[in-house]
Every structure is written in structure tokens, then in C-alpha cells.
Design an enzyme around this catalytic site. Structure first.
Site, PDB file in Angstrom:
ATOM      1  N   LYS A  20      61.981  -4.618 132.064  1.00 35.92           N
ATOM      2  CA  LYS A  20      62.817  -4.099 133.808  1.00 35.92           C
ATOM      3  C   LYS A  20      63.702  -3.255 134.163  1.00 35.92           C
ATOM      4  O   LYS A  20      63.267  -2.661 132.863  1.00 35.92           O
ATOM      5  CB  LYS A  20      63.889  -5.766 134.641  1.00 35.92           C
ATOM      6  N   TYR A  60      57.793 -11.381 143.240  1.00 39.11           N
ATOM      7  CA  TYR A  60      58.602 -12.754 141.980  1.00 39.11           C
ATOM      8  C   TYR A  60      58.100 -13.537 144.353  1.00 39.11           C
ATOM      9  O   TYR A  60      59.410 -14.338 144.359  1.00 39.11           O
ATOM     10  CB  TYR A  60      60.279 -11.828 143.448  1.00 39.11           C
ATOM     11  N   PHE A  68      69.392 -14.127 146.496  1.00 46.95           N
ATOM     12  CA  PHE A  68      69.397 -13.403 145.326  1.00 46.95           C
ATOM     13  C   PHE A  68      68.078 -12.534 145.738  1.00 46.95           C
ATOM     14  O   PHE A  68      68.008 -11.179 145.314  1.00 46.95           O
ATOM     15  CB  PHE A  68      69.448 -13.244 143.860  1.00 46.95           C
ATOM     16  N   ARG A  96      58.219 -16.933 126.221  1.00 50.83           N
ATOM     17  CA  ARG A  96      59.360 -17.338 127.048  1.00 50.83           C
ATOM     18  C   ARG A  96      60.829 -17.507 125.242  1.00 50.83           C
ATOM     19  O   ARG A  96      62.188 -17.592 125.855  1.00 50.83           O
ATOM     20  CB  ARG A  96      59.224 -18.840 127.536  1.00 50.83           C
ATOM     21  N   THR A 102      67.220 -17.499 130.973  1.00 47.55           N
ATOM     22  CA  THR A 102      67.098 -16.795 132.580  1.00 47.55           C
ATOM     23  C   THR A 102      68.843 -16.143 132.937  1.00 47.55           C
ATOM     24  O   THR A 102      68.366 -14.865 132.440  1.00 47.55           O
ATOM     25  CB  THR A 102      67.066 -18.044 134.135  1.00 47.55           C
ATOM     26  N   ARG A 113      66.960 -11.700 125.454  1.00 50.61           N
ATOM     27  CA  ARG A 113      68.620 -11.479 126.407  1.00 50.61           C
ATOM     28  C   ARG A 113      70.163 -12.056 126.025  1.00 50.61           C
ATOM     29  O   ARG A 113      70.721 -11.719 126.472  1.00 50.61           O
ATOM     30  CB  ARG A 113      68.405 -13.086 127.644  1.00 50.61           C
ATOM     31  N   ASN A 123      68.455  -9.180 133.324  1.00 54.18           N
ATOM     32  CA  ASN A 123      67.978  -9.629 132.304  1.00 54.18           C
ATOM     33  C   ASN A 123      67.436  -9.248 131.794  1.00 54.18           C
ATOM     34  O   ASN A 123      66.216  -9.881 130.401  1.00 54.18           O
ATOM     35  CB  ASN A 123      68.208 -11.045 132.454  1.00 54.18           C
ATOM     36  N   HIS A 126      61.133  -9.487 131.898  1.00 54.54           N
ATOM     37  CA  HIS A 126      60.317 -10.840 132.513  1.00 54.54           C
ATOM     38  C   HIS A 126      59.198 -11.401 131.550  1.00 54.54           C
ATOM     39  O   HIS A 126      58.680 -10.470 130.757  1.00 54.54           O
ATOM     40  CB  HIS A 126      59.785 -10.285 133.996  1.00 54.54           C
ATOM     41  N   GLU A 137      50.166 -12.770 137.677  1.00 52.90           N
ATOM     42  CA  GLU A 137      50.720 -11.679 137.494  1.00 52.90           C
ATOM     43  C   GLU A 137      50.060 -10.196 136.242  1.00 52.90           C
ATOM     44  O   GLU A 137      50.366  -9.380 137.212  1.00 52.90           O
ATOM     45  CB  GLU A 137      52.033 -12.521 136.428  1.00 52.90           C
TER      46      GLU A 137
END
Ligand code: IDP
Ligand code: MG
Length: 162
Positions: A20, A60, A68, A96, A102, A113, A123, A126, A137
Site C-alpha cells: 500500500k 475493497y 472506515f 496471509r 490485520t 505487519r 498496515n 494487502h 483481485e
């Protein structure tokens, strides 16, 4: 033997991973890529893009009811994002794990993270959360001709297939 290798390769799955804007701005691209690369996963697509807000909302869409959502989409579209597709056995689920929880306050040390981020709204990375979202995606961010199929000489050492 070639057939065996092809059959094995066909089992490999792909996941969508994005650094990100905070991860890009903080100079963490190489650090993050190296964790996937050293693990033994194969990079099959990569590009640096600034998504539009509309595109961020598409990415998203599952979260559009969350409070948010708007801030998240503003953030994702605020600067360059490094979009990638990584391939390998179990890469969706294990990717993941490499990323961590998260909320970086809850991510284990040793995860991306956990080691490199502090708050949930920043964070840095993705990763697709399952086979359906991975497919969705990947096709949102990449056209089929941007996905590069190639054999890697390391594969026989990573998977033990001749
Ligand atoms: P994930 O990125 O670990 O899959 P999701 O629940 O899909 O987590 O949420 C997507 C992104 O939305 C998170 O990575 C995080 O940046 C942001 N986010 C999630 N929960 C919150 C929150 O409570 N406040 C602010 N941002 C959040
Ligand atoms: Mg998610």
C-alpha cells in the site's frame, strides 16, 4: 518426467499481494518482496500504480458498509501501490501468515505487519484472503497478458520435483 513437472506446476495457486502507499513511501518494497521471494514463491506479475478512488472502492467492495471504508479508499488511492501476483503451493493461505493479523498490534513478531507496522489504518500490505478473492483481485488489477508464466530453476530445489 516433464509431464510430472507440468502436473505439479498446474497445482500451484496464485495470490494478489499489494504494498500500500505507506509501505511504498516508507521504502519497504525490497524488504517485503524479499520475504516472499526467500520463502520460495514465484513472482508472476508486478507493477506500480496509483489507483483511482473508484478503483479502490472496487478493490475493497466487501467493506463498503464499514465506517472506515471511505478513509481506506482515500488512503489506497493516495499514492503509488505496488501490485503483485505471487505463485506457489499454498501461497494464498501462507501469504496471509507472512503478512500477519490485520491489526499490527495483534500481528506476531516475524510477520510483515508485526515487524514493520503499528496501526491498522497503516498496515502497509494487502493479501487476498481466499481462492475466490485471489482470482477476483488478480483479474481486477491485472490483464491476463501481464501474468508471466515461466519455469524457475529453483523450483526443483524448493519442491523436490525433478
Ligand atoms: P486484511 O487487509 O487483513 O484482509 P480487512 O478486514 O480485509 O483486513 O480490511 C482491509 C483493510 O482495511 C485493512 O488491511 C486495514 O488497512 C483496513 N481496516 C480494517 N479494519 C480497520 C479498522 O478498524 N480501522 C481502520 N482501518 C481498518
Ligand atoms: Mg481483506
Amino acid at each position: 518426467m516433464l509431464q510430472e513437472k507440468e502436473a505439479h506446476a498446474a497445482e500451484f495457486e496464485r495470490t494478489f499481494i499489494a504494498i500500500k502507499p505507506d509501505g511504498v513511501q516508507r521504502g519497504l518494497i525490497a524488504e517485503i518482496i524479499s520475504r516472499f521471494e526467500r520463502k520460495g514463491y514465484k513472482l508472476v506479475a508486478i507493477k506500480l500504480v496509483i489507483p483511482t478512488n473508484d478503483f479502490a472502492q472496487k478493490h475493497y467492495h466487501d467493506l463498503k458498509e464499514r465506517p472506515f471504508f471511505s478513509g481506506l479508499c482515500d488512503f489506497l488511492s493516495s499514492g503509488p501501490v505496488l501490485a503483485m501476483v505471487w505463485e506457489g503451493e499454498g501461497v494464498i493461505k501462507y501469504g496471509r501468515k507472512l503478512i500477519g493479523a490485520t491489526d499490527p498490534q495483534k500481528s506476531e513478531p516475524g510477520t510483515i505487519r508485526g515487524d514493520l507496522a503499528v496501526v491498522v489504518g497503516r498496515n502497509i500490505i494487502h493479501g487476498s484472503d481466499g481462492p475466490e478473492t485471489a482470482e477476483e483481485e488478480i483479474s481486477l488489477w491485472f490483464s491476463p497478458n501481464e501474468l508471466i508464466s515461466y519455469s524457475s530453476n529453483a523450483e526443483k530445489w524448493i519442491y523436490g520435483v525433478n
